[in-house]
Design a protein around this motif. Structure first.
Motif, PDB file in Angstrom:
ATOM      1  N   VAL A  55       0.849  -1.192   0.000  1.00  0.00           N
ATOM      2  CA  VAL A  55       0.000   0.000   0.000  1.00  0.00           C
ATOM      3  C   VAL A  55       0.886   1.244   0.000  1.00  0.00           C
ATOM      4  O   VAL A  55       2.105   1.158   0.166  1.00  0.00           O
ATOM      5  N   ALA A  56       0.265   2.387  -0.155  1.00  0.00           N
ATOM      6  CA  ALA A  56       1.010   3.647  -0.197  1.00  0.00           C
ATOM      7  C   ALA A  56       0.684   4.511   1.018  1.00  0.00           C
ATOM      8  O   ALA A  56       0.737   5.742   0.949  1.00  0.00           O
ATOM      9  N   SER A  57       0.369   3.872   2.125  1.00  0.00           N
ATOM     10  CA  SER A  57      -0.012   4.602   3.332  1.00  0.00           C
ATOM     11  C   SER A  57       0.297   3.747   4.557  1.00  0.00           C
ATOM     12  O   SER A  57       0.171   2.515   4.514  1.00  0.00           O
ATOM     13  N   ASP A  58       0.685   4.404   5.654  1.00  0.00           N
ATOM     14  CA  ASP A  58       0.886   3.681   6.904  1.00  0.00           C
ATOM     15  C   ASP A  58      -0.272   3.906   7.871  1.00  0.00           C
ATOM     16  O   ASP A  58      -0.157   3.632   9.062  1.00  0.00           O
ATOM     17  N   ASP A  59      -1.403   4.391   7.359  1.00  0.00           N
ATOM     18  CA  ASP A  59      -2.579   4.585   8.205  1.00  0.00           C
ATOM     19  C   ASP A  59      -3.060   3.243   8.752  1.00  0.00           C
ATOM     20  O   ASP A  59      -3.120   2.242   8.019  1.00  0.00           O
ATOM     21  N   TRP A  60      -3.449   3.229  10.022  1.00  0.00           N
ATOM     22  CA  TRP A  60      -3.977   1.990  10.583  1.00  0.00           C
ATOM     23  C   TRP A  60      -5.299   1.614   9.925  1.00  0.00           C
ATOM     24  O   TRP A  60      -5.580   0.444   9.698  1.00  0.00           O
ATOM     25  N   ARG A  61      -6.117   2.602   9.624  1.00  0.00           N
ATOM     26  CA  ARG A  61      -7.367   2.363   8.902  1.00  0.00           C
ATOM     27  C   ARG A  61      -7.082   2.593   7.423  1.00  0.00           C
ATOM     28  O   ARG A  61      -6.847   3.724   7.001  1.00  0.00           O
ATOM     29  N   TYR A  62      -7.121   1.516   6.629  1.00  0.00           N
ATOM     30  CA  TYR A  62      -6.798   1.634   5.211  1.00  0.00           C
ATOM     31  C   TYR A  62      -8.084   1.513   4.403  1.00  0.00           C
ATOM     32  O   TYR A  62      -8.544   0.417   4.084  1.00  0.00           O
ATOM     33  N   LEU A  63      -8.664   2.666   4.101  1.00  0.00           N
ATOM     34  CA  LEU A  63      -9.911   2.733   3.337  1.00  0.00           C
ATOM     35  C   LEU A  63      -9.742   3.789   2.249  1.00  0.00           C
ATOM     36  O   LEU A  63     -10.385   4.846   2.273  1.00  0.00           O
ATOM     37  N   PRO A  64      -8.889   3.543   1.265  1.00  0.00           N
ATOM     38  CA  PRO A  64      -8.610   4.557   0.242  1.00  0.00           C
ATOM     39  C   PRO A  64      -9.827   4.864  -0.615  1.00  0.00           C
ATOM     40  O   PRO A  64     -10.577   3.969  -0.982  1.00  0.00           O
ATOM     41  N   GLN A  65      -9.993   6.126  -0.935  1.00  0.00           N
ATOM     42  CA  GLN A  65     -11.104   6.571  -1.764  1.00  0.00           C
ATOM     43  C   GLN A  65     -10.639   7.172  -3.084  1.00  0.00           C
ATOM     44  O   GLN A  65     -11.454   7.403  -3.980  1.00  0.00           O
ATOM     45  N   ASP A  66      -9.347   7.438  -3.206  1.00  0.00           N
ATOM     46  CA  ASP A  66      -8.841   8.099  -4.397  1.00  0.00           C
ATOM     47  C   ASP A  66      -8.613   7.102  -5.530  1.00  0.00           C
ATOM     48  O   ASP A  66      -8.637   5.892  -5.340  1.00  0.00           O
ATOM     49  N   ASP A  67      -8.392   7.622  -6.708  1.00  0.00           N
ATOM     50  CA  ASP A  67      -8.059   6.807  -7.868  1.00  0.00           C
ATOM     51  C   ASP A  67      -6.713   6.136  -7.635  1.00  0.00           C
ATOM     52  O   ASP A  67      -5.788   6.757  -7.100  1.00  0.00           O
ATOM     53  N   VAL A  68      -6.571   4.871  -8.039  1.00  0.00           N
ATOM     54  CA  VAL A  68      -5.333   4.139  -7.743  1.00  0.00           C
ATOM     55  C   VAL A  68      -4.120   4.775  -8.415  1.00  0.00           C
ATOM     56  O   VAL A  68      -3.015   4.765  -7.861  1.00  0.00           O
ATOM     57  N   ALA A  69      -4.297   5.332  -9.599  1.00  0.00           N
ATOM     58  CA  ALA A  69      -3.171   5.980 -10.273  1.00  0.00           C
ATOM     59  C   ALA A  69      -2.683   7.173  -9.470  1.00  0.00           C
ATOM     60  O   ALA A  69      -1.476   7.397  -9.329  1.00  0.00           O
ATOM     61  N   THR A  70      -3.617   7.930  -8.900  1.00  0.00           N
ATOM     62  CA  THR A  70      -3.254   9.066  -8.053  1.00  0.00           C
ATOM     63  C   THR A  70      -2.590   8.596  -6.772  1.00  0.00           C
ATOM     64  O   THR A  70      -1.618   9.195  -6.294  1.00  0.00           O
ATOM     65  N   ARG A  71      -3.096   7.500  -6.221  1.00  0.00           N
ATOM     66  CA  ARG A  71      -2.604   6.991  -4.936  1.00  0.00           C
ATOM     67  C   ARG A  71      -1.123   6.636  -4.991  1.00  0.00           C
ATOM     68  O   ARG A  71      -0.383   6.849  -4.036  1.00  0.00           O
ATOM     69  N   PHE A  72      -0.673   6.090  -6.112  1.00  0.00           N
ATOM     70  CA  PHE A  72       0.717   5.639  -6.228  1.00  0.00           C
ATOM     71  C   PHE A  72       1.559   6.535  -7.143  1.00  0.00           C
ATOM     72  O   PHE A  72       2.693   6.178  -7.458  1.00  0.00           O
ATOM     73  N   ALA A  73       1.025   7.688  -7.537  1.00  0.00           N
ATOM     74  CA  ALA A  73       1.715   8.526  -8.513  1.00  0.00           C
ATOM     75  C   ALA A  73       3.067   9.018  -8.024  1.00  0.00           C
ATOM     76  O   ALA A  73       3.973   9.275  -8.829  1.00  0.00           O
ATOM     77  N   HIS A  74       3.233   9.155  -6.705  1.00  0.00           N
ATOM     78  CA  HIS A  74       4.479   9.690  -6.158  1.00  0.00           C
ATOM     79  C   HIS A  74       5.556   8.627  -5.970  1.00  0.00           C
ATOM     80  O   HIS A  74       6.687   8.942  -5.614  1.00  0.00           O
ATOM     81  N   VAL A  75       5.223   7.368  -6.199  1.00  0.00           N
ATOM     82  CA  VAL A  75       6.157   6.270  -5.932  1.00  0.00           C
ATOM     83  C   VAL A  75       7.120   6.090  -7.101  1.00  0.00           C
ATOM     84  O   VAL A  75       6.702   5.990  -8.262  1.00  0.00           O
ATOM     85  N   THR A  76       8.418   6.051  -6.791  1.00  0.00           N
ATOM     86  CA  THR A  76       9.449   5.783  -7.785  1.00  0.00           C
ATOM     87  C   THR A  76      10.385   4.711  -7.254  1.00  0.00           C
ATOM     88  O   THR A  76      10.335   4.360  -6.066  1.00  0.00           O
ATOM     89  N   ALA A  77      11.251   4.209  -8.125  1.00  0.00           N
ATOM     90  CA  ALA A  77      12.235   3.221  -7.673  1.00  0.00           C
ATOM     91  C   ALA A  77      13.151   3.813  -6.613  1.00  0.00           C
ATOM     92  O   ALA A  77      13.605   3.104  -5.707  1.00  0.00           O
ATOM     93  N   GLU A  78      13.402   5.109  -6.715  1.00  0.00           N
ATOM     94  CA  GLU A  78      14.323   5.755  -5.785  1.00  0.00           C
ATOM     95  C   GLU A  78      13.708   5.974  -4.405  1.00  0.00           C
ATOM     96  O   GLU A  78      14.411   5.902  -3.390  1.00  0.00           O
ATOM     97  N   ASN A  79      12.387   6.246  -4.348  1.00  0.00           N
ATOM     98  CA  ASN A  79      11.784   6.533  -3.035  1.00  0.00           C
ATOM     99  C   ASN A  79      10.885   5.424  -2.519  1.00  0.00           C
ATOM    100  O   ASN A  79      10.238   5.573  -1.478  1.00  0.00           O
ATOM    101  N   ALA A  80      10.833   4.293  -3.223  1.00  0.00           N
ATOM    102  CA  ALA A  80       9.902   3.219  -2.854  1.00  0.00           C
ATOM    103  C   ALA A  80      10.103   2.729  -1.430  1.00  0.00           C
ATOM    104  O   ALA A  80       9.152   2.304  -0.768  1.00  0.00           O
ATOM    105  N   GLY A  81      11.324   2.774  -0.936  1.00  0.00           N
ATOM    106  CA  GLY A  81      11.587   2.311   0.421  1.00  0.00           C
ATOM    107  C   GLY A  81      10.824   3.084   1.476  1.00  0.00           C
ATOM    108  O   GLY A  81      10.498   2.542   2.544  1.00  0.00           O
ATOM    109  N   ASP A  82      10.531   4.347   1.181  1.00  0.00           N
ATOM    110  CA  ASP A  82       9.828   5.203   2.133  1.00  0.00           C
ATOM    111  C   ASP A  82       8.380   5.464   1.762  1.00  0.00           C
ATOM    112  O   ASP A  82       7.604   5.923   2.609  1.00  0.00           O
TER     113      ASP A  82
END
Length: 271
Positions: free
Chosen positions: A162-189
């Motif tokens: 997932v792209a969140s460390d929230d204890w309650r994981y109930l995403p409402q956004d579009d999946v493309a938007t949810r992971f848009a910030h993820v890259t190979a360089e920052n995936a660890g965080d």
């Protein structure tokens, strides 16, 4: 036997791909519930989201028995679930007969599902979003629930990226938007592994099955190279349908590149 109490321990205990399976392991009573207690976090979740506790009218006796077995002074799941790390659900045969249904729940930390949508539903409907459940797993789960003995406790693990460390994981956004910030360089965080440690045991007096869900979340950067590699390989191997349900197309390339970089660094340090 214990499944462990962290993402690092639970990922190797979970299915790594291929056909769906329950993957149950018998647990000893002392490996049933986690000793870790963060009652403040759980109480806040229940206070802010009162719909996290729901029950069918005829489930009161099973709720009281569940609280008793857990060792809580409460008389229902609402109270008992505030005293343990795990969310609590009950599966029971309705008074009029028929297939067992989800009769009650106290779920502070849901993973992409809402209790109101599942309450009163048979297990095949509860698991309907899981691609292949009806064909590959439903009959086996129904048989297990029907034959589970009161003196046995079984556990299993699963995990999600997932792209969140929230204890309650109930995403409402579009999946493309949810992971848009993820890259190979920052995936660890920016990518997190969310594990569920699930257990099942039958309550001897009412015959209800108590299903517990302990949630553990960790960023990729905090996990070992071996676990990161296992996660990346498993995601890449998930079949179509389930691949899309887990939003894997949005992050699989970044995850694979991150895992490869971790492996390359480890090999360089070992040389």
């Amino acid at each position: 036997m214990t499944l462990g109490w962290s993402v690092e321990e639970l990922v190797p205990a979970a299915r790594g791909g291929g056909a769906l399976r329950m993957g149950l392991k018998r647990l000893s009573p002392d490996a049933w519930l986690h000793g870790r207690l963060d009652t403040t976090t759980r109480a806040e979740a229940f206070d802010i989201h009162p719909d996290s506790v729901q029950s069918l009218p005829w489930a009161a006796d099973a709720q009281a028995e569940a609280a008793e077995v857990i060792g809580s002074d409460a008389s229902d799941l609402a109270g008992a679930a505030r005293m343990v790390w795990e969310d609590l659900c009950l599966v029971q045969t309705p008074p009029q007969g028929g297939a067992p249904v989800l009769s009650a729940g106290a779920v502070a930390f849901p993973t992409d599902w809402r209790l109101a949508d599942k309450l009163g539903q048979p297990l095949v409907a509860v698991h309907a979003p899981i691609h292949g459940y009806a064909e590959q797993l439903s009959a086996g789960v129904d048989h297990f629930i029907a034959t589970l003995a009161p003196d046995m406790i079984f556990g299993r693990a699963n995990w999600f990226v997932v792209a969140s460390d929230d204890w309650r994981y109930l995403p409402q956004d579009d999946v493309a938007t949810r992971f848009a910030h993820v890259t190979a360089e920052n995936a660890g965080d920016t990518l997190f592994v969310r594990s569920e440690r699930q257990t099942l045991r039958r309550l001897p007096r009412t015959g209800a099955v108590l299903f517990t869900i302990g949630v553990y979340v960790s960023p990729l950067a905090a996990l070992s190279d071996a676990v990161v590699g296992r996660v990346a390989a498993s995601v890449a191997g998930v079949g179509s349908g389930e691949h899309e349900r887990r939003a894997a197309p949005q992050y699989v390339a970044a995850l694979a590149a991150y895992a490869a970089a971790r492996q390359s660094t480890a090999l360089g340090e070992a040389a």
